[in-house]
Design a protein around this motif. Sequence first.
Motif, short mmCIF file in Angstrom:
data_model
loop_
_atom_site.label_atom_id
_atom_site.label_comp_id
_atom_site.label_asym_id
_atom_site.label_seq_id
_atom_site.Cartn_x
_atom_site.Cartn_y
_atom_site.Cartn_z
N ALA A 293 -71.98 -4.28 119.77
CA ALA A 293 -72.77 -5.45 119.39
C ALA A 293 -72.57 -5.78 117.92
O ALA A 293 -72.44 -6.95 117.53
CB ALA A 293 -74.25 -5.22 119.69
N GLN A 294 -72.52 -4.76 117.09
CA GLN A 294 -72.33 -4.97 115.66
C GLN A 294 -70.96 -5.59 115.37
O GLN A 294 -70.84 -6.50 114.55
CB GLN A 294 -72.47 -3.64 114.93
N ALA A 295 -69.95 -5.09 116.04
CA ALA A 295 -68.60 -5.62 115.83
C ALA A 295 -68.49 -7.07 116.30
O ALA A 295 -67.83 -7.90 115.65
CB ALA A 295 -67.58 -4.74 116.55
N ARG A 296 -69.11 -7.40 117.43
CA ARG A 296 -69.06 -8.77 117.92
C ARG A 296 -69.72 -9.74 116.95
O ARG A 296 -69.19 -10.82 116.68
CB ARG A 296 -69.73 -8.88 119.30
N PRO A 305 -71.14 -4.71 109.68
CA PRO A 305 -71.91 -3.81 110.55
C PRO A 305 -72.62 -2.74 109.75
O PRO A 305 -72.15 -2.31 108.68
CB PRO A 305 -70.83 -3.19 111.45
N THR A 306 -73.74 -2.28 110.28
CA THR A 306 -74.45 -1.16 109.67
C THR A 306 -74.15 0.15 110.41
O THR A 306 -74.43 1.22 109.89
CB THR A 306 -75.97 -1.40 109.66
N LYS A 311 -66.00 -0.94 115.06
CA LYS A 311 -64.61 -1.21 114.76
C LYS A 311 -64.41 -2.72 114.60
O LYS A 311 -64.65 -3.48 115.54
CB LYS A 311 -63.69 -0.68 115.87
N VAL A 312 -63.98 -3.11 113.40
CA VAL A 312 -63.81 -4.53 113.08
C VAL A 312 -62.38 -4.76 112.63
O VAL A 312 -61.80 -3.94 111.91
CB VAL A 312 -64.80 -4.95 111.96
N ASP A 313 -61.78 -5.87 113.06
CA ASP A 313 -60.43 -6.21 112.64
C ASP A 313 -60.34 -6.26 111.12
O ASP A 313 -61.29 -6.67 110.44
CB ASP A 313 -60.01 -7.57 113.21
#
Length: 356
Positions: A293-296, A305-306, A311-313
Amino acid sequence: MSKKAFLPLLLAPVTALSACSAGGTSDEAGDGTTTIRLMAYATGGFKEKYIKAVVQPFEAANPKIKVEYDPVVSSAEMLGRLRTQKSNPTVDLAIMDLSVAESANKEGIFTPLDPAAVPNMKDLSEHAKVRDGYGPGVTFDNLALVYNTKAVTTAPTSWNDLWDPAYKGKISISAPPQLDGIGLTIILSKDLGGDYQTSIDPAIKRLRELAPSVQTWNPQPDTYTLVKSGKVHLALAWNARSQLQHDESDGALNVVLPKEGSIMQVNTINLVKGGKRASAAQTFIDYALSPDAQARFAAEMFYAPTNTLAKVDDEVAQRTVMTPEKLKTMIAVDWSWLAEQRAQWTEIWRKDVISQ
């Protein structure tokens, strides 16, 4: 608007809106479905993006829980509304700025979370953890400078660029009690070699010198619109919304993190004390803190994200405050202490800065 104007916060709609449909206002339907009420930001794209990235996937994964999204303009207004219903709350959870949430924590409006019901708390960044188990950070953001790319040919690089005569009469700053002006006070205190917890006098003196160059202390309809239109050339703003506005304006607005660093703004997700749907509300909080949810949401709106497992691009990460290089430039802020000083700082600004 006169540069000396300082209007009260806009009133937000008071009617809770369903995240996914009209109606659905009963707390528990005949089929056992529970409806929880989430109070969160109404403006700047937050509502639409959060419903898309978090609320709708949550409802798909938890078909027995529905979420009503109650949109409110600011954290300060959220606190005011929650105070009025403290004895009989109709809201189950709220997303608001940590500096305001700390006041709600101290007043007994929010209640600590149950770690067993919210296991994702264990994977949160230390910057997201709140004393005594109260609602933790659900997003990270940072204060930034935004500018109109048609009017400004050389991008600003420093907070001190606000004092450049080229911007006289074309600057917008949201003054306290808004966090923008409070953040600038902290940043200037550090830049001038001081400690904001000891004295803000040097920062206030510096801001008094800036006052004649400021077009408005209360941007209407908002900072981003003024910058995109060219009515304002340089302004304080928040990175996440600025990145979104950059994309939506085809680059008419651009955003920079000044070289001196900034403050990190933390939005917390909080459980309302006395709520009748605490179990379902904590199920939602745990989902909102989950890596997926954080990554989206980060991909939708550039809030960092906290959850440390998110995982973020790389492209998205570079446009948030989550990179190690940017995190090193963030000024540590004692939000609990600041919550007690906010009213006093606001009065100092009104008397010694805005009135100039």
